[in-house]
Design a protein around this motif. Structure first.
Motif, PDB file in Angstrom:
ATOM      1  N   LEU A  59       0.821  -1.207   0.000  1.00 41.86           N
ATOM      2  CA  LEU A  59       0.000   0.000   0.000  1.00 41.86           C
ATOM      3  C   LEU A  59       0.860   1.263   0.000  1.00 41.86           C
ATOM      4  CD1 LEU A  59      -2.805  -1.124   2.442  1.00 41.86           C
ATOM      5  CD2 LEU A  59      -2.975  -0.785  -0.022  1.00 41.86           C
ATOM      6  N   PRO A  71      -7.643  -0.103  -5.659  1.00 41.10           N
ATOM      7  CA  PRO A  71      -7.752  -1.252  -4.762  1.00 41.10           C
ATOM      8  C   PRO A  71      -8.960  -2.097  -5.149  1.00 41.10           C
ATOM      9  CG  PRO A  71      -8.345   0.784  -3.629  1.00 41.10           C
ATOM     10  CD  PRO A  71      -7.920   1.163  -4.998  1.00 41.10           C
ATOM     11  N   VAL A 129      -9.507  -0.208   3.063  1.00 41.13           N
ATOM     12  CA  VAL A 129      -8.276  -0.937   2.745  1.00 41.13           C
ATOM     13  C   VAL A 129      -7.345  -0.946   3.952  1.00 41.13           C
ATOM     14  CG1 VAL A 129      -6.297  -1.028   1.191  1.00 41.13           C
ATOM     15  CG2 VAL A 129      -8.509  -0.299   0.323  1.00 41.13           C
ATOM     16  N   PRO A 133      -6.010  -4.700   5.404  1.00 41.03           N
ATOM     17  CA  PRO A 133      -5.154  -4.607   4.216  1.00 41.03           C
ATOM     18  C   PRO A 133      -4.913  -5.930   3.491  1.00 41.03           C
ATOM     19  CG  PRO A 133      -3.841  -4.354   6.202  1.00 41.03           C
ATOM     20  CD  PRO A 133      -5.281  -4.367   6.623  1.00 41.03           C
ATOM     21  N   TRP A 136      -7.319  -6.908   0.344  1.00 47.07           N
ATOM     22  CA  TRP A 136      -7.335  -6.096  -0.857  1.00 47.07           C
ATOM     23  C   TRP A 136      -6.089  -6.336  -1.687  1.00 47.07           C
ATOM     24  CZ3 TRP A 136     -11.436  -2.758  -1.830  1.00 47.07           C
ATOM     25  CH2 TRP A 136     -12.331  -2.617  -0.768  1.00 47.07           C
TER      26      TRP A 136
END
Length: 142
Positions: A59, A71, A129, A133, A136
């Protein structure tokens, strides 16, 4: 198509996408990437949240130059544990809360300026997201 392409038509105009990416990098991207990387280091040091640390590094790369990517949620069988799993809660304590706070504050600041409302929508789009995390992935949006 992501919010980026729908809101600006940037998928048709590479010069516009480059301009938006440059402005994003200066006003949000660099600082958020540092925050994501720091949270990733902390998560990797905790060992139990190592995979969340790797997701945080992914990310961090995304928030540097987000206009050509979006995403996308993974299928539930690949998404990792649910948000209430202790490892997700540990991730939130290790760095997720600070990243969420940064996205909310920056999103409100950009929304208040009205001219940068598009950047505010990008910040708010990233909130789910950050909470989970590992659920995604980042996909190419062109």
């Amino acid at each position: 198509m992501s919010t980026a392409g729908a809101a600006t038509g940037a998928e048709d105009r590479p010069a516009l996408r480059a301009l938006l990416n440059g402005l994003w990098f200066v006003f949000s991207g660099l600082w958020l990437a540092v925050l994501y990387a720091l949270a990733g280091v902390i998560a990797c040091l905790l060992v139990v949240t190592f995979r969340w640390g790797l997701a945080s590094f992914r990310l961090a790369a995304y928030v540097l130059w987000p206009m050509a990517y979006a995403p996308a949620p993974l299928p539930e069988d690949e998404a990792g544990p649910p948000w209430y799993d202790p490892r997700n809660l540990l991730w939130l304590l290790a760095g997720g809360v600070w990243i969420i706070l940064a996205h909310v504050v920056l999103g409100l600041v950009f929304a208040a300026t009205l001219i940068a409302f598009f950047f505010a929508s990008e910040h708010f789009k990233l909130l789910p997201v950050v909470v989970r995390p590992r659920a995604w992935t980042i996909t190419r949006d062109i």
